[in-house]
Design an enzyme around this catalytic site. Structure first.
Site, short mmCIF file in Angstrom:
data_model
loop_
_atom_site.label_atom_id
_atom_site.label_comp_id
_atom_site.label_asym_id
_atom_site.label_seq_id
_atom_site.Cartn_x
_atom_site.Cartn_y
_atom_site.Cartn_z
N TYR A 94 46.86 56.97 34.64
CA TYR A 94 45.92 56.08 33.94
C TYR A 94 45.50 56.70 32.61
CZ TYR A 94 41.98 52.85 33.23
OH TYR A 94 41.12 51.89 32.71
N LYS B 240 46.28 55.25 28.81
CA LYS B 240 45.22 54.80 27.89
C LYS B 240 45.18 55.65 26.61
CE LYS B 240 43.71 51.30 30.32
NZ LYS B 240 43.89 49.91 29.84
P1 NAP Z 1 40.19 43.77 36.77
O1 NAP Z 1 38.99 42.94 36.97
O2 NAP Z 1 40.86 44.41 37.90
O3 NAP Z 1 41.27 42.87 35.93
C1 NAP Z 1 42.56 43.34 35.73
C2 NAP Z 1 43.35 42.24 35.04
O4 NAP Z 1 44.70 42.72 34.81
C3 NAP Z 1 43.46 40.97 35.87
O5 NAP Z 1 43.32 39.84 35.04
C4 NAP Z 1 44.88 41.04 36.43
O6 NAP Z 1 45.43 39.73 36.60
C5 NAP Z 1 45.60 41.74 35.27
N1 NAP Z 1 46.84 42.35 35.73
C6 NAP Z 1 47.01 43.45 36.50
N2 NAP Z 1 48.32 43.66 36.75
C7 NAP Z 1 48.99 42.66 36.10
C8 NAP Z 1 50.37 42.32 35.96
N3 NAP Z 1 51.34 43.04 36.53
N4 NAP Z 1 50.68 41.24 35.23
C9 NAP Z 1 49.73 40.47 34.66
N5 NAP Z 1 48.42 40.75 34.73
C10 NAP Z 1 48.05 41.83 35.46
O7 NAP Z 1 39.90 44.96 35.75
P2 NAP Z 1 38.92 45.14 34.50
O8 NAP Z 1 37.95 46.18 34.89
O9 NAP Z 1 38.45 43.86 33.96
O10 NAP Z 1 39.93 45.83 33.50
C11 NAP Z 1 40.49 45.12 32.40
C12 NAP Z 1 41.04 46.16 31.42
O11 NAP Z 1 39.98 47.01 31.00
C13 NAP Z 1 42.11 47.09 32.02
O12 NAP Z 1 43.08 47.36 31.04
C14 NAP Z 1 41.31 48.34 32.34
O13 NAP Z 1 42.13 49.48 32.36
C15 NAP Z 1 40.32 48.35 31.20
N6 NAP Z 1 39.11 49.13 31.47
C16 NAP Z 1 38.25 48.80 32.48
C17 NAP Z 1 37.12 49.57 32.67
C18 NAP Z 1 36.11 49.28 33.73
O14 NAP Z 1 35.21 50.11 33.93
N7 NAP Z 1 36.17 48.17 34.42
C19 NAP Z 1 36.86 50.67 31.83
C20 NAP Z 1 37.76 50.97 30.82
C21 NAP Z 1 38.88 50.18 30.64
P3 NAP Z 1 46.18 39.20 37.92
O15 NAP Z 1 45.65 39.95 39.09
O16 NAP Z 1 45.86 37.73 37.91
O17 NAP Z 1 47.62 39.45 37.65
#
Ligand code: NAP
Length: 245
Positions: free
Chosen positions: A155, A159
């Site tokens: 991860y 990133k």
């Molecule tokens: P989340 O709620 O788990 O959402 C993840 C998204 O990625 C979902 O829309 C999922 O869609 C999509 N996804 C995953 N695998 C995929 C695939 N193979 N093809 C197409 N879509 C895919 O996570 P989140 O926390 O909102 O995270 C969103 C982004 O922010 C990520 O890049 C994560 O690394 C980043 N981020 C999150 C945090 C945090 O604290 N939450 C912090 C820093 C960065 P489907 O399941 O419909 O495919």
């Protein structure tokens, strides 16, 4: 209405930060394509956007598959005629596994979603941006773009690398009216972070998790003309977390 008449493709739009971003873009007047694999969530979000007077479509795609991404781009052009904003937010976590713990197939899968996905989507959309002489790319990094620890080996590597990808896009295409920037969110309350909140909150000066809507507001800024002189930048939104590490 900062995104009036703009067309935005939101990869990772079916949950969490991407869902909030799709809604925020639509609220600002953009027509949005919500992309993910989960049809039920995609339809729900599109329904909510339409219920609010916005315009949206769901496109089912796995970001690791070039043909499915191309179909999303074709569907967008067919429905809306052009593309202005590419949001690369699809991502998965590695449960903090070290380089020894993570298996090769898990490593490959994470890299395919977090790093190759944004490359494939960008490659599919860029020719349209170049042709029209404008376009905005918003990539989603993490606090793991800056430091070790918020993820495991794969991860954090993915990133960090996404920041390099974003910079190179700015370098290669900035002269063609195309800007590319990276959001680095800290700990945001979404399905991805479910169950690990309590342990991590104590290190965050804000003493709380961020909200997807807060990150979405930054994504609006980076997609809008207000940020037109920003290119290749990483913008952190983490309640001060990274400064204390
Ligand atoms: P989340 O709620 O788990 O959402 C993840 C998204 O990625 C979902 O829309 C999922 O869609 C999509 N996804 C995953 N695998 C995929 C695939 N193979 N093809 C197409 N879509 C895919 O996570 P989140 O926390 O909102 O995270 C969103 C982004 O922010 C990520 O890049 C994560 O690394 C980043 N981020 C999150 C945090 C945090 O604290 N939450 C912090 C820093 C960065 P489907 O399941 O419909 O495919």
């Amino acid at each position: 209405m900062k995104l009036k008449d703009k067309v935005a493709i939101i990869f990772g739009g079916t949950s969490g930060i991407g869902e909030a971003t799709a809604k925020a873009y639509a609220n600002e007047g953009a027509r949005v394509i919500v992309v993910g694999r989960d049809e039920e969530d995609g339809d729900r979000i599109v329904g909510e956007i339409k219920g609010n007077g916005g315009e949206a479509l769901f496109a089912k795609a796995d970001v690791t598959k070039a043909a499915e991404i191309k179909a999303v781009v074709d569907k967008t052009i067919e429905a809306f005629g052009h593309i202005d904003i590419l949001y690369n937010g699809a991502g998965i976590h590695d449960s903090y596994k070290t380089a020894v713990e993570i298996e090769e197939d898990e490593y490959d899968k994470l890299m395919a979603v977090n790093l190759k996905g944004p490359y494939l989507a960008t490659k599919a959309v860029l020719p349209h941006f170049v042709e029209q002489g404008s376009g905005t790319i918003v990539n989603v990094g993490s606090q793991a773009t800056h430091v070790a620890g918020p993820g495991g080996s794969a991860y954090v590597t993915s990133k960090h690398a996404l920041e390099g990808f974003t910079k190179q896009l700015a370098y290669d295409f900035g002269g063609e009216g195309i800007k590319s920037n990276l959001i680095a969110p800290g700990f945001i309350k979404t399905p991805m972070t479910e169950g690990i909140e309590d342990e991590r909150l104590k290190d965050i000066p804000a003493k709380r998790a961020g909200k997807p809507e807060e990150v979405a507001a930054l994504a609006v800024f980076l997609a809008s003309e207000d940020s037109n002189y920003m290119n290749g930048s990483t913008v952190t939104m983490d309640g001060g977390w990274v400064v204390g590490r």
